[in-house]
Design a protein around this motif. Structure first.
Motif, PDB file in Angstrom:
ATOM      1  N   LYS A  56       5.491  -6.898  -7.379  1.00  0.00           N
ATOM      2  CA  LYS A  56       5.935  -7.314  -6.284  1.00  0.00           C
ATOM      3  C   LYS A  56       6.327  -6.223  -5.118  1.00  0.00           C
ATOM      4  CE  LYS A  56      10.916  -8.131  -6.840  1.00  0.00           C
ATOM      5  NZ  LYS A  56      11.919  -9.222  -6.815  1.00  0.00           N
ATOM      6  N   HIS A  57       6.801  -5.075  -5.607  1.00  0.00           N
ATOM      7  CA  HIS A  57       7.287  -4.245  -4.676  1.00  0.00           C
ATOM      8  C   HIS A  57       5.791  -3.358  -3.896  1.00  0.00           C
ATOM      9  CE1 HIS A  57      10.875  -4.454  -7.047  1.00  0.00           C
ATOM     10  NE2 HIS A  57      11.345  -4.424  -5.788  1.00  0.00           N
ATOM     11  N   PHE A  58       4.737  -3.448  -4.658  1.00  0.00           N
ATOM     12  CA  PHE A  58       3.662  -2.887  -4.391  1.00  0.00           C
ATOM     13  C   PHE A  58       2.626  -3.646  -3.190  1.00  0.00           C
ATOM     14  CE2 PHE A  58       4.770  -0.824  -8.097  1.00  0.00           C
ATOM     15  CZ  PHE A  58       4.828   0.495  -7.551  1.00  0.00           C
ATOM     16  N   VAL A  59       3.114  -4.962  -3.202  1.00  0.00           N
ATOM     17  CA  VAL A  59       2.427  -5.987  -2.135  1.00  0.00           C
ATOM     18  C   VAL A  59       2.296  -5.404  -0.836  1.00  0.00           C
ATOM     19  CG1 VAL A  59       2.436  -8.329  -1.270  1.00  0.00           C
ATOM     20  CG2 VAL A  59       2.929  -7.913  -3.520  1.00  0.00           C
ATOM     21  N   PHE A  60       3.413  -4.869  -0.158  1.00  0.00           N
ATOM     22  CA  PHE A  60       3.294  -4.637   1.271  1.00  0.00           C
ATOM     23  C   PHE A  60       2.601  -3.061   1.244  1.00  0.00           C
ATOM     24  CE2 PHE A  60       5.642  -8.106   2.466  1.00  0.00           C
ATOM     25  CZ  PHE A  60       5.361  -8.377   3.889  1.00  0.00           C
ATOM     26  N   PRO A  61       2.786  -2.167   0.297  1.00  0.00           N
ATOM     27  CA  PRO A  61       2.205  -0.851   0.475  1.00  0.00           C
ATOM     28  C   PRO A  61       0.563  -1.220   0.578  1.00  0.00           C
ATOM     29  CG  PRO A  61       3.961  -0.559  -1.164  1.00  0.00           C
ATOM     30  CD  PRO A  61       3.929  -2.038  -0.586  1.00  0.00           C
ATOM     31  N   PHE A  62      -0.049  -2.154  -0.325  1.00  0.00           N
ATOM     32  CA  PHE A  62      -1.399  -2.505  -0.633  1.00  0.00           C
ATOM     33  C   PHE A  62      -1.646  -3.234   0.850  1.00  0.00           C
ATOM     34  CE2 PHE A  62      -4.904  -5.419  -1.345  1.00  0.00           C
ATOM     35  CZ  PHE A  62      -5.858  -4.555  -1.937  1.00  0.00           C
ATOM     36  N   LEU A  63      -0.934  -4.087   1.323  1.00  0.00           N
ATOM     37  CA  LEU A  63      -1.310  -4.796   2.579  1.00  0.00           C
ATOM     38  C   LEU A  63      -1.371  -3.688   3.686  1.00  0.00           C
ATOM     39  CD1 LEU A  63       0.609  -8.196   2.214  1.00  0.00           C
ATOM     40  CD2 LEU A  63      -1.724  -7.803   1.943  1.00  0.00           C
ATOM     41  N   ALA A  64      -0.454  -2.844   3.713  1.00  0.00           N
ATOM     42  CA  ALA A  64      -0.403  -1.949   4.737  1.00  0.00           C
ATOM     43  C   ALA A  64      -1.685  -1.092   4.751  1.00  0.00           C
ATOM     44  CB  ALA A  64       0.767  -0.952   4.452  1.00  0.00           C
TER      45      ALA A  64
END
Length: 133
Positions: A56-64
């Motif tokens: 879950k901590h990698f969701v926003f880096p991926f979306l970014a």
């Protein structure tokens, strides 16, 4: 005039994509906080605690990365005076180069690095070329 528009397409596309990327990177920890005691702005703290991170901590880096690339490539596609697809992919390639560089500098699990490099850049540039105005 086409040459100027093509140059501006890459510059403005990269700038817009960078703003979208940074906005999502900054928003991410507010939506999904890092594990307790981890300073995500400090590379050493991040490296020492990367084992505490969940998918879950990698969701926003991926979306970014994905949405930043998409936005930048779309702007390049719409602004370019000719060869719009080429300039959309040029912006995608710039972001891909940044993603590859980041994979060497910022600790992350191998699965995330592969997913990020394979899905977040050139496919998003391609998707941006599918949008018609």
């Amino acid at each position: 005039m086409k040459i100027i528009r093509n140059i501006l397409a890459v510059i403005v596309g990269f700038a817009v994509g960078s703003v979208v990327n940074m906005a999502l990177v900054m928003l991410g920890p507010r939506v999904i906080p890092a594990p307790s005691g981890v300073d995500t702005s400090n590379a050493e703290s991040l490296a020492a605690a990367i084992h505490l991170f969940e998918p879950k901590h990698f969701v926003f880096p991926f979306l970014a990365h994905a949405l930043g690339t998409f936005a930048g490539a779309l702007v390049a596609f719409l602004v370019a005076g000719s060869h719009r697809t080429v300039f959309a992919f040029a912006v995608g390639a710039l972001f891909l180069a940044g993603g590859i560089a980041a994979s060497f500098m910022i600790p992350a699990p191998k699965w995330f690095i592969v997913l990020d490099i394979v899905v977040a850049y050139l496919p998003m540039a391609w998707l941006a070329t599918r949008v018609r105005h």
